[in-house]
Design an enzyme around this catalytic site. Structure first.
Site, short mmCIF file in Angstrom:
data_model
loop_
_atom_site.label_atom_id
_atom_site.label_comp_id
_atom_site.label_asym_id
_atom_site.label_seq_id
_atom_site.Cartn_x
_atom_site.Cartn_y
_atom_site.Cartn_z
N ASP A 53 0.86 -1.19 0.00
CA ASP A 53 0.00 0.00 0.00
C ASP A 53 0.90 1.23 0.00
O ASP A 53 1.63 1.49 0.95
CB ASP A 53 -0.89 -0.05 1.26
CG ASP A 53 -1.79 1.18 1.34
OD1 ASP A 53 -1.80 1.99 0.38
OD2 ASP A 53 -2.48 1.32 2.37
N LYS A 477 16.79 10.68 -55.85
CA LYS A 477 17.08 11.28 -54.54
C LYS A 477 15.86 12.09 -54.15
O LYS A 477 15.49 13.05 -54.82
CB LYS A 477 18.32 12.18 -54.65
CG LYS A 477 18.68 12.92 -53.37
CD LYS A 477 20.00 13.66 -53.56
CE LYS A 477 20.31 14.60 -52.41
NZ LYS A 477 21.46 15.47 -52.72
N ASP A 479 14.05 14.49 -51.73
CA ASP A 479 14.47 15.50 -50.75
C ASP A 479 13.25 16.14 -50.05
O ASP A 479 12.10 16.00 -50.48
CB ASP A 479 15.29 16.57 -51.47
CG ASP A 479 16.36 17.18 -50.57
OD1 ASP A 479 16.22 17.08 -49.35
OD2 ASP A 479 17.30 17.78 -51.11
N CYS A 527 16.37 11.84 -48.38
CA CYS A 527 17.15 13.04 -48.06
C CYS A 527 16.18 14.03 -47.44
O CYS A 527 15.00 14.08 -47.81
CB CYS A 527 17.77 13.62 -49.33
SG CYS A 527 18.74 15.11 -49.07
N ASP A 549 23.96 17.20 -44.99
CA ASP A 549 24.42 18.18 -45.96
C ASP A 549 25.83 18.66 -45.63
O ASP A 549 26.43 19.40 -46.39
CB ASP A 549 23.48 19.39 -46.00
CG ASP A 549 22.35 19.18 -47.00
OD1 ASP A 549 22.41 18.20 -47.77
OD2 ASP A 549 21.42 20.01 -47.03
C1 GLA Z 1 19.19 19.65 -49.93
C2 GLA Z 1 20.00 18.39 -50.08
C3 GLA Z 1 21.23 18.67 -50.89
C4 GLA Z 1 20.81 19.18 -52.24
C5 GLA Z 1 19.95 20.41 -52.07
C6 GLA Z 1 19.37 20.86 -53.40
O1 GLA Z 1 19.83 20.59 -49.14
O2 GLA Z 1 20.30 17.84 -48.85
O3 GLA Z 1 22.00 17.51 -51.02
O4 GLA Z 1 20.12 18.18 -52.91
O5 GLA Z 1 18.87 20.19 -51.19
O6 GLA Z 1 18.57 21.96 -53.28
#
Ligand code: GLA
Length: 729
Positions: A53, A477, A479, A527, A549
């Protein structure tokens, strides 16, 4: 059998190769969590609970005179808000009468062969004979609301997955304010937690702290899993290190806003809950509807962080990443972003391609700037038609020329965004996420498209698929270059605006799934301004993710080190770029940039034609070397040997599964005058085997227990790569 249920004791024991997880149905159907850790048999671990308790710990009504039963201190599987457990909870509903109480109790369970899948959401997969699923059905007696708790066990991989489904079989609408993917309670909460924080160009920096009483949290409200926090956390014994100690890793298979909450409670017990961030979340659940949370992966290691990372790497490689590129070697690519930025035309690209091909590059990736009116990042997003004027012809023609050189071709897109200065915005201003009557805010001069609306996703998808149908694109890619804010969808009524964040992610996943199905040969690289969406959700669709980046080799040491705790090396997009570096202006040796970029899916982010002849010759050798090492790097066991945050060198290695090959890499991070010796102890070798390293042969024991003596660096940030090969049997 990985899932055992003892009818008599009502105990569930989930077993993996090295771990066990236990829970128990107790009085009145309360589902308690009992144990997670080193493998045990099915012994009922409820003896660990102290029934007593405790002051200001109330008791469920049915317990009547029994004051020892309180949800305020008992370990649970899916704690509910509003019923006397004041710790971090998993679920909060708003009932038709306005109350927020729900009290889920065990009703039944079923055990199935194979690993469950989740409709519309990424989830781990496994062969049917390699996994089992437990679904525990819970119900709230007063309202009739139901809940299903999912447990997926991939025994060999030491993986336990969790997810929850909230079901509304009633005739009334309820609102879900919070629905987490799992709760993990620890009776003994003296632990550290490690989370991975960061910013744009410096993602996933490990930070370790002792649990403090009260709640500590990491999370994201950005609509992405984010650069700032990662949806992967570790709880561990305070003594844990790379080689020793109990560690628990939890990773959400989700790419949107999330919350990871850890709490050390008043009785020194710890709790971890993770799931969709409840902050913006408010989900209307009508009669007959259900809501599925994303999945989370739990892994226990009794051998410190290295063991934990190895298991997460295996889980991602074998049970998350799918399709052709799961096992196939990824191409060594050259991306034109840091080579040209927006300043290119077809001829310039062809010249880069020719130079790159000459040196052994396998693919040219055309980054931002090839579409619409896009000569800077102020305009054009949303207009996914080729800027033929800029390219000096069609994209198809350009790609044919690139292919004719013997190079593959990849293309950059950012499909979830819209610039105010775009035809798309002029035609559909209401497709941007923006509150009517408010100016909103722009990030990199762009708004976010309302992916909670299927017609928006379909429209963008059709534009992009048209290009992929016409042109021989073998890599995309994908983004995403801002955080989401100003949530408002023109397509949803006021009471559903809290659904946009998650609906957005569902829209993204649908698009990605369609892309994966329709173009199985395309390699997708995720990305988000680098690594702002580096999570298992994205890895389900994109086998690799541009890690950051920041291409500065020295900063990358830290970023890749942190990333390696939860994610496999094969997932880490990593390129050699120019020196001085474009982000930090630091100068680093060319070989060091290659050493660091080789700890990932390797490529170049520069114009090889601008390199000296000597460096061009190095590129040739580096690519050859990388291709020789690629299987070892991407499929071997990765060891963090010394931290880039401490000492004089950062070091790591890749060891083949049979322990006969090893690639050992080190970068000097600090120059000193009159230097002391720097040693690195290798790991994962066979102590009894002998290894040839350079001109000499050493025993595995010597290399692991005595270490390698690093040469004295002759320049700042010098690096070394040694391939070790076992000699004899
Ligand atoms: C982002 C990505 C980069 C590139 C730019 C393009 O920052 O991470 O690698 O592709 O956009 O605008």
């Amino acid at each position: 059998m990985a899932i055992l249920f003892d009818q008599k004791t009502q105990v569930f024991t989930l077993q993996t190769r090295n771990s066990a997880y236990q829970m128990k149905v107790v009085d009145h159907g309360v589902l308690l969590h009992l144990y997670y850790g080193k493998k045990i048999d099915s012994c009922d671990m409820s003896y660990l609970i102290q029934w007593t308790d405790r002051g200001f710990c109330s008791n469920p009504y049915e317990m009547q005179m029994d004051r020892t039963f309180s949800l305020d201190h008992l370990p649970q599987e899916y704690p509910c808000y509003g019923i006397g457990d004041f710790r971090a909870d998993c679920i909060k509903l708003v009932n038709p009468d306005g109350s927020c109480v729900v009290d889920y109790r065990y009703r039944s369970h079923r055990i199935e062969k194979g690993k469950y899948a989740l409709a519309g959401l990424p989830a781990l997969y496994a062969d049917e004979d390699k996994a089992e699923t437990l679904i525990v059905s819970m119900a709230d007696a007063s309202s009739g609301m139901e809940l299903e708790l999912y447990y997926g066990i991939i025994e060999e991989a030491d993986v336990i997955t969790r997810a929850a489904k909230i079901v509304n079989p009633t005739s009334k609408t309820v609102y879900i304010k919070k629905a987490m993917s799992f709760c993990l309670d620890f009776l003994q909460g003296q632990m550290d937690w490690i989370h991975f924080y960061g910013k744009h160009t410096m993602e996933r920096q490990p930070e370790r702290a002792r649990l403090l009483h009260g709640r500590q949290a990491s999370g994201s409200l950005r609509g992405t899993s984010s650069h700032q926090q990662n949806p992967f956390v570790i709880l561990c014994d305070p003594e844990s290190n790379e080689d020793h100690g109990d560690c628990y890793g939890a990773s959400l298979v989700y790419s949107g806003s999330f919350l990871a909450e850890v709490e050390l409670d008043q009785f020194d017990q710890a709790r971890l809950v993770m799931g969709i961030s409840p902050e913006e979340f408010n989900w209307q659940l009508g009669p007959g509807e259900s809501f599925q949370t994303p999945e989370a992966v739990l892994i226990y290691s009794g051998e410190g962080f290295t063991g934990l990372s190895h298991r997460f790497h295996q889980a991602a490689q074998e049970h998350v990443i799918r399709g052709k590129w799961k096992d196939e070697r990824r191409p060594v690519l050259l991306n034109n972003w840091e080579a040209t930025y927006f300043d290119f035309d077809g001829d310039k690209l062809l010249k880069i391609a020719e130079g790159a091909k000459e040196l052994g590059v396998e693919m040219l990736v055309l980054d931002d700037g090839w579409f619409g009116k896009r000569d800077s990042d102020y305009s054009g997003l949303g207009d996914w038609y080729v800027n033929e004027e800029k390219l000096g012809g069609t994209l198809k023609e350009l790609v044919e020329k690139i292919n004719a050189l013997g190079l593959r071709f990849g293309l950059w897109v950012e499909p979830e965004m819209i610039c105010e200065d775009s035809d798309l915005y002029r035609a559909h201003p209401d497709w941007a996420l923006r509150v009517p009557g408010r100016p909103g805010n722009i990030g990199r001069s762009q708004f976010v498209l309302d992916y909670s609306r299927p017609e928006v996703v379909d429209h963008i998808r059709d534009m992009i698929f048209k290009i992929l149908d016409e042109v021989n694109v073998e890599y995309v890619k994908w983004d995403f270059n801002r955080s989401i804010s100003n949530y408002y969808s023109y397509a949803l009524p006021a009471e559903r605006q809290g659904e946009i964040g998650h609906r957005f992610v569902l829209g993204l996943y649908r698009f990605l799934e369609e892309l994966h199905t329709r173009y199985p040969h395309i390699l997708l690289e995720g990305c988000c301004g680098g690594g702002g969406r580096f999570d298992l959700g994205m890895l389900y669709y994109s086998p690799q993710i541009w890690c950051s980046d920041d291409t500065d080799a020295v900063e990358r040491l830290k970023i890749q080190y942190g990333t390696s705790f939860g994610y496999p090396i094969s997932a880490v997009g990593s390129h050699v770029s120019a020196s001085p570096n474009h982000q930090t202006f630091r100068r680093t040796p060319f070989e060091t940039r290659a050493t660091v970029a080789m700890a990932g899916t390797f490529g170049y982010e520069l114009d090889v034609n601008c390199l000296t002849k000597r460096d061009q010759a190095k590129v040739k050798r580096q690519i050859k070397e990388y291709k020789n090492e690629q299987d070892l790097i991407c499929k071997g066991d990765y060891y963090r040997l010394s931290s880039p945050f401490e000492g004089h060198a950062a070091a790591w290695s890749f060891v083949s599964k049979d322990k006969r090959e090893c690639l050992f890499c080190a970068v000097s991070t600090k120059l000193q005058s009159n230097p002391g010796a720097v040693y690195v102890k290798l790991k994962g070798l066979d102590p009894k085997l002998c290894y040839k390293m350079g001109e000499r042969v050493y025993s595995g024991a010597a290399l692991m227990y005595g270490g390698v003596l690093l040469p004295i660096p002759g320049e700042e940030y010098q690096s070394w790569r040694y391939h070790l090969k076992a000699v004899g049997k």
